[in-house]
Every structure is written in C-alpha cells, then in structure tokens.
Design a protein around this motif. Structure first.
Motif, PDB file in Angstrom:
ATOM      1  N   ARG A 431      13.533  10.976  15.310  1.00 42.68           N
ATOM      2  CA  ARG A 431      12.846  11.146  16.591  1.00 42.68           C
ATOM      3  C   ARG A 431      13.173  12.533  17.157  1.00 42.68           C
ATOM      4  N   GLU A 526       8.669   7.592   7.680  1.00 40.94           N
ATOM      5  CA  GLU A 526       8.971   6.650   8.755  1.00 40.94           C
ATOM      6  C   GLU A 526       9.743   5.483   8.168  1.00 40.94           C
ATOM      7  N   TRP A 528      12.306   1.936   8.794  1.00 41.15           N
ATOM      8  CA  TRP A 528      12.737   0.879   9.717  1.00 41.15           C
ATOM      9  C   TRP A 528      14.226   1.060  10.000  1.00 41.15           C
ATOM     10  N   ARG A 539      10.073   1.346  13.373  1.00 42.09           N
ATOM     11  CA  ARG A 539       9.881   2.387  12.367  1.00 42.09           C
ATOM     12  C   ARG A 539       9.883   3.730  13.100  1.00 42.09           C
ATOM     13  N   PHE A 540      10.935   4.502  12.850  1.00 35.93           N
ATOM     14  CA  PHE A 540      11.120   5.775  13.532  1.00 35.93           C
ATOM     15  C   PHE A 540      10.895   6.930  12.540  1.00 35.93           C
ATOM     16  N   PRO A 541      10.317   8.050  13.010  1.00 35.69           N
ATOM     17  CA  PRO A 541      10.150   9.219  12.126  1.00 35.69           C
ATOM     18  C   PRO A 541      11.509   9.808  11.770  1.00 35.69           C
TER      19      PRO A 541
END
Length: 550
Positions: A431, A526, A528, A539-541
């Motif tokens: 993020r 991305e 989890w 799910r984060f970049p």
C-alpha cells in the motif's frame, strides 16, 4: 545522424554604423556542471580549480561537480586553473536547472620569456608576432616576463567558444581561424598595459583555413565573452591591439540560438555528444544534459548537419530542421534505440534507511571506463549510451555494484548508496508503506530457490533457478513484521499450489550468471494479507526488489 538546417549562406556586413541591432540581454540561470579535464596527451588531470565568474572551485578528483547560480545560459566562460596558472578555457551554454556535461582539454603549455628594456619582438608562433617597447607598462622593472602561446586546433577553437558579441552587441557566430594568448608579469604578478599605448601585431593568415568575413576578437574578462575588435583583411599582415589576454582571428556571421531535446520514445537521452557539421566539417560539439536537453549558437540561415555521436562507435546521421533566422526552442532529435547502443535507466537512488537521495550521483563502469553521472531529479528515467552490452552501475564510491545489460527488460528500480548494503538489500512496498531489509540468504535445493531474510521476517520461494519471468503459481511468499508501516503486516502463503497473487515476478540475476554472485529479482501484485495492529484483512498491492550476494 544528420540534421539539415536548409537555407543559403548570407554574407554578414558589420560595416554600416547606421544599422543598430538591439543587444540581447544575457540570460542568467542556475545550473550544475559535471565533467573532466583532459591534458593534451589525453590524460585526466586532478587537483585543479574551476573558475566561474571569478569564483574558484577546487577539484581534487578526476570529476568536477559544481552547482552554481548566476551562470550565463547561452555562453558561460569556464576557466581551468592549476598551480595558479590558467591551463584551459571553455565557453559553453548552461541549460537551466539541468546537469550540464563538459569535456575540457587543456591548452598546450605556454612559453615564458624575459623582456628586456627598449624594443621587444616576441614570436608567439609562425603566424603571430608582437612588437612593443618598454613604455607600454607602468613599470620598467628588469624582472618583466611575458607568457604566451597559440591554440589553433579545431578542438580548442570550438571549445573556447563559437559565440561573440559584435560591434553593436549583436550575436555573432565565430569559427575556425587562429587563437593566441599573451600576458605580462612582474615577480609573478600580472602587469597591465598603459591604456594609451598600443602593441603592434604582425600576422600571416595565408596558410590559415579562414575565409569570408574575418574579424579579430578579444576575450573580455569583465563581460566573460569574446568581443569583436575589428575586421581583418586576410591579405594584410599588421594591426595594433591595446590589451593583452586571449585573442582570435575568426570567420564570423550573424548567429541564432538553437535549443532542443534528444529523445527515444519520448524519453530523454542523457549526456550524449552532438556534433553540428557544415560542409562535412564539425564546427560545434555539445553534450545533452541529464534531462536530454541541449543548446548552442549556430550561423544564421545556414545548412547544418547534426551527427549524434557515440562513445565508442562512428557517429550516426539524422535530419533535424530547416535553416533558422531567429532563436528557436523545442527542437527535437528522435533516435531509434535499435540503431544505437542505448540502455534504459529507470530507478531511484536510496540511502541506508531506504529514503530517496536528492540530486543522485552514481558510476557507470562501461568497458573498463568509469564515468560519474549526476541527475537533477530524484527519479532517474532516461536512456544512456554505453560501449558494451554489459556494464556495471554502482554508487559513486563503488560500494554497492550491480551488473546490468542493455538487453535487460526489467527496471533497475532501486540502487543503494549505503555501504551496509554491499552484500545486498531488499525493499518492499505494501500500500503506502515501505520498508528496507538487508542480509538475505539464498538456498537452491530440489529445484527450489529459497530466499530468506536474516530475521526470518520475509521468506520467498520460487520454482527454479533461471533468469526469467515466473508465473504466479511458481512463487510463494511469507512475511510477518509488526514494524512494517504503522500497523505491521502478515502474509502466510508458502504452501499454496495456485500462487499468492504475484503476477509479475522477474529474476534478472542468479549466482551462476554473473561474477559478482548476485541473485536479484523484482515482484509486483496483489496478495491476501492482514495488518497486525488493528487487524484488517484483504488483497493489498505489494511490490519489491531483492538483491543478495549471500
């Protein structure tokens, strides 16, 4: 590459006193200068001073790097001083807020002669002779000396300047001819000429490659510019001067200033030599800046070819523009990357904390030649000429080295200046948070490459040991770090058979593909994961770069 400025040459007539041409004001800017000083026998010199507008900057190493305000954009004089003697002069444009590359050659060694009382004759060269009496000085000391010499090579004539101010302050383009220098000293202190006295100057230009409008020009130390003194008949042999210093016999015409950029696919090409040609002879050499910009004076209304030079190969020709009668900005030279040995550099220089370095400097070791490069912008995104397909890029002190190739499709991403990163580092972004790690170990067994951070906060496993792009289902990742960002992150995806979401995983180096035993890979996707403090899952970049010599 040849660029044509179409048009016809028009003779310049500077003899009409009724024609008043408005003098253009100097454009004063802030800029940076980077470069080297080379002796006549092509050795790089050290321990000298660079003089800009009367201010001395001491340089102890091979490369000078100077940031300064009050520079003349269109024609800045740069003096090179060693052991209290001027050994070089260059007059070059300085593009504002850019890093301007210079390559300066020293003059041939000046001669020294003791002056006796009475009449004196000093032969500066086979073409130039001075006749003067002792009454031209404010002193008659027996310790009077004259330093003198000639600079006549095309390289030095171009280096010392192609721009001069005319009789009415108008812009002139000067080229070819013959340059010479003389100054007087008493006990190592410069002595000026009495203002009402003259020195007889005898010259022979019959064997000098110079035609058309010929003028005698003097370098004015107050204005830091070449100034027109008088017109010269090539067939004449004598005139007078009322000052000492630098002089040039040169052909001249009206001038315009041309400014533009050198690009590949709309991205700048940095620190590349441009040669402007007329009748297949180079009359200007300039380098593009860190941002690919360039500027120079050219003769008005004249056909000009532009060669985009190369560090190691022959020059290449490209069309540029038609002839110009007014100053022009925004001229573009576009290159085809396939026709040149060019590498794309796209990265950020970071320190030990992972912070971006302002005004980044780094070294390129290319085919055994080491060059210092500096950029004015933090994010480096440029094309650069290299001699060899493979080269080494490193911080300016050579602590952290990365072998690279023009065929590499991955971006460099990050390069570190931190000596603690000699054995590698990793930088991971999730993020809006990022963290830098060091000391990764590499273990290859049973067809798997296992990459583990020393504290085991990060563990990445991929199937294989090849330099290639890997599919998502070939890569697994684990991360557990409470100090990552504000809330910390945890990823537990070491056992998945279908992958974790790293859709862009690229291995550029393995230990068996380079002498430095470097393993390097980058990734993006991305995944989890969850935060550890104030738990949030989703799910984060994520993106990252790992380099290791372990």
């Amino acid at each position: 590459m040849t660029a044509l400025l179409n048009g016809c040459y028009e003779d310049f007539d500077n003899s009409n006193p009724d024609e008043i041409i408005p003098e253009k004001p100097d454009v004063i800017v802030e800029g940076e200068l980077v470069g080297q000083i080379e002796s006549q026998n092509e050795l790089i010199i050290t321990d000298y001073d660079v003089e800009l507008n009367g201010v001395l900057f001491n340089v102890e190493e091979e490369n000078f790097l100077i940031k300064e305000q009050g520079l003349n954009k269109r024609n800045q004089a740069i003096f090179i001083v060693k052991d209290n003697k001027e050994i070089g002069l260059a007059c070059k444009p300085v593009i504002e807020n850019n890093v301007n590359k210079l390559s300066i050659k020293t003059f041939p060694g000046w001669k020294n002669e003791t002056i006796s009382e009475g009449e004196n004759v000093v032969s500066i060269s086979d073409q130039v002779e001075l006749n003067f009496g002792s009454n031209i000085f404010n002193t008659s000391s027996p310790n009077m000396e004259i330093n003198y010499g000639e600079f006549s090579s095309q390289e030095l004539l171009i280096q010392t300047g192609v721009y001069a101010k005319g009789e009415f302050g108008n812009d002139l383009f000067i080229e070819g001819g013959l340059g010479f220098y003389f100054e007087f000293f008493e006990n190592n202190t410069q002595v000026s000429i009495n203002p009402n006295q003259q020195i007889s100057l005898h010259y022979d230009l019959s064997n000098v490659d110079i035609n058309g409008n010929i003028g005698l020009f003097h370098f004015d130390r107050i204005q830091n510019q070449w100034l027109w003194i008088k017109n010269i008949d090539k067939n004449s042999t004598q005139t007078t001067v009322q000052s000492d210093g630098y002089f040039r016999f040169a052909e001249y015409s009206d001038a315009v200033f041309l400014e533009g950029s050198l690009l590949v696919d709309q991205t700048n090409v940095s620190f590349t030599k441009l040669e402007l040609m007329s009748d297949n002879e180079p009359f200007i050499r300039v380098y593009t800046t860190d941002l690919g910009r360039w500027g120079t004076y050219i003769p008005i209304n004249t056909d000009v070819d532009v060669n985009v030079g190369h560090l190691c190969d022959d020059t290449n020709e490209i069309d540029l523009t038609e002839g110009e009668t007014e100053d022009v900005e925004g001229k573009i030279i576009s290159l085809d990357q396939q026709e040149h040995t060019l590498t794309k550099l796209d990265f950020v220089l970071i320190d030990c904390d992972g912070s971006e370095v302002q005004n980044p400097e780094f070294l390129i070791n290319d085919d055994g030649k080491e060059t210092l490069l500096k950029f004015s912008q933090t994010n480096i995104n440029t094309w650069l000429q290299v001699c060899a397909d493979n080269f080494i890029i490193s911080d300016k002190d050579g602590n952290v080295e990365l072998p690279w190739s023009i065929d590499e499709e991955d971006e460099i991403g990050y390069l570190s200046i931190c000596s603690d990163h000699q054995n590698g580092f990793g930088i991971i972004e999730i993020r809006d948070d990022s963290k830098i790690f060091k000391d990764f170990t590499i273990d290859y067994q049973d067809g798997l490459t296992n990459v583990s951070e020393l504290t085991e906060a990060v563990n990445i496993v991929f199937k294989g040991n090849d330099t290639r792009a890997y599919a998502d289902d070939e890569v697994n990742i684990y991360l557990n770090d409470a100090t990552f960002g504000t809330d910390g992150y945890m990823i537990n995806c070491l056992t998945s058979d279908v992958g974790c979401g790293l859709m862009n995983f690229n291995v550029t180096h393995t230990k068996d593909t380079n002498e430095e035993n470097i393993t390097r890979f980058s990734f993006e996707g991305e995944v989890w994961m969850q935060t550890l403090d104030n738990p949030v899952a989703g799910r984060f970049p994520i993106k990252g770069l790992i380099i290791s010599k372990q």
